[in-house]
Design an enzyme around this catalytic site. Structure first.
Site: not given
Ligand SMILES: *Cc1c(COP(=O)(O)O)cnc(C)c1O
Length: 422
Positions: A15, A143, A237, A266
């Site tokens: 980025y 996202y 998600d 995460k």
């Molecule tokens: C960070 C994130 C992703 C992507 O995860 P990566 O490990 O960076 O591929 C997908 N969805 C959400 C909500 C996120 O915060």
């Protein structure tokens, strides 16, 4: 004398417009809520290394567990073989998650966990004889990752993937159903396209990288009900929200929502090793069973369920059991509410939002991200605004004084911006 690291000539940074961006800082060590730089400075981390380090850095319990695992089995392939760290982690995740979310598929990153959820959702309908149900509805400001299938689920206008619009699947985007008109529009969208929709994907309660937008439990519950009434799969998600960030272990709990598929990553390993999980309800898993080998899920990342990462995740869950993490999040929420409130009065501030251990200040007007970021470093804090948001998502172990240092820095930098000095 600080040792200067080798030059940057061989790295491609994420980025980053490398022609103009200031050089990155070199980190040499981390402890507690602090990042130590090569030049000897220490920064208080306000964003927990992309929202992962919920217990702070180098938690001794995770480090010890990973060290022991390193001596016996750092890695082994996961086809035809399983191992105790993965079995135990899957059992614990199934016990923590609501309802019969009980089948855990491990991967190594959030984007891939979402890809797997998409594959599960589409194949669920293929296996049920409705292959035309392949669209996945997502929401404005969402996202879900940086890979091609997940880019198609990010906000096409605000998102960072607009350049690729022409090569992405055209997935339907809805507004979050936050009022009556939008609820009706969302219901209409589902009814109009029901025969071709495989699922709906949502970041529950807080949309992260799309701008730290927050919605209510009632909105989330409405989405879940709308899906359930039509037999559409709901994919939550929880990659950012999972593991306490919004105040509950999982954000869906606050709305009493039971998604069909959940994505985690995460904070799964407490910010120590790369790991992700896609967890499906029993009825989803059962559609993949049968005599025909083609009904099976054909996916298997080489490093899936890495034993070191699974061990780290188990040790992280130990800490959620032994330490008052959710109480810490509640205290952080109260303090963020109080200490970010003064931002509301500043010129160039559009909105202040707080949920759990997330505090976001949305800015109005042009934002000089590099200048803001640099100013935060000068003030001894690691805060990285993106788009139009300055946000804090600290480790849960942060002390009130350390958190005050962060919020004071945010208020000060935004005061300077309001006075047009930034
Ligand atoms: C960070 C994130 C992703 C992507 O995860 P990566 O490990 O960076 O591929 C997908 N969805 C959400 C909500 C996120 O915060």
């Amino acid at each position: 004398m600080p040792v200067s690291p080798p030059p940057l000539d061989n790295l491609w940074l994420p980025y980053t417009q490398m022609a103009t961006a200031p050089a990155p800082l070199t980190a040499v060590a981390t402890h507690g809520v602090r990042i130590r730089l090569a030049d000897g400075r220490e920064l208080i981390d306000g964003i927990a290394s992309w929202w992962t380090a919920c217990h702070g850095y180098n938690p001794p319990h995770i480090r010890a567990a990973v060290s022991r695992q390193l001596e016996t089995m750092p890695h082994v392939m996961f086809a035809g073989l399983v191992h105790e760290p993965a079995l135990r982690l899957a059992t614990r995740l199934a016990a923590l998650l609501p309802g019969d979310l009980e089948r855990v598929f491990f991967t190594e990153s959030g984007s891939v966990a979402v890809e797997v959820a998409l594959k599960m959702a589409r194949q669920y309908w293929i296996n049920r004889g409705q292959p035309q149900r392949r669209r996945v509805v997502h929401f404005r400001h969402s996202y879900h990752g940086d890979t091609f299938a997940t880019m198609a689920l990010c906000d096409p206008e605000d998102g960072m993937h607009a350049l690729f619009a022409g090569s992405l699947n055209a997935e339907p985007m809805a507004e979050l159903p936050e009022d009556e008109a939008r609820r009706a529009a969302f219901a209409d969208l589902l009814d109009d396209c029901c025969h071709e929709i495989a699922g709906v994907i949502v970041e529950p309660l807080v949309q992260g990288a799309g701008g730290m937008k927050m919605h209510t439990a009632a909105t989330l519950a409405f989405i879940a009900r709308a899906c359930a009434e039509r037999g559409i799969l709901l994919i939550a998600d929880e990659i950012m929200t999972g593991f306490g960030r919004t105040g509950r272990m999982f954000a869906c709990e606050e709305a009493g929502v039971l998604p069909d598929i959940v994505c985690l990553s995460k904070a799964l390993t407490g910010g120590t090793l790369a790991l992700a999980a896609t967890v499906a309800r029993r009825h989803v898993f059962e559609v993949f069973l049968g005599e025909d080998a083609r009904r099976a899920l054909m996916h298997g990342p080489t490093y899936m369920a890495n034993p070191l990462a699974c061990t780290a995740a188990n040790a992280s869950l130990d800490l959620f059991e032994s330490e008052p993490r959710l109480a810490q999040v509640a205290a952080i929420e109260t303090q963020l509410h109080e200490q970010l409130a003064p931002c509301r009065a500043l010129a160039g501030v559009a909105e202040v939002r707080v949920k759990g251990a997330i505090g976001a200040v949305e800015l109005a007007g042009a934002v000089d991200l590099d200048a803001l970021r640099q100013r935060f470093v000068e003030l001894g804090v690691w805060v990285r605004p993106f788009g139009k948001v300055v946000y804090l998502m600290p480790p849960f172990i942060i002390t009130p004084d350390e958190l005050t240092t962060l919020t004071t820095a945010v208020v000060r930098v935004l005061e300077e911006r309001a006075a047009r000095r930034l």
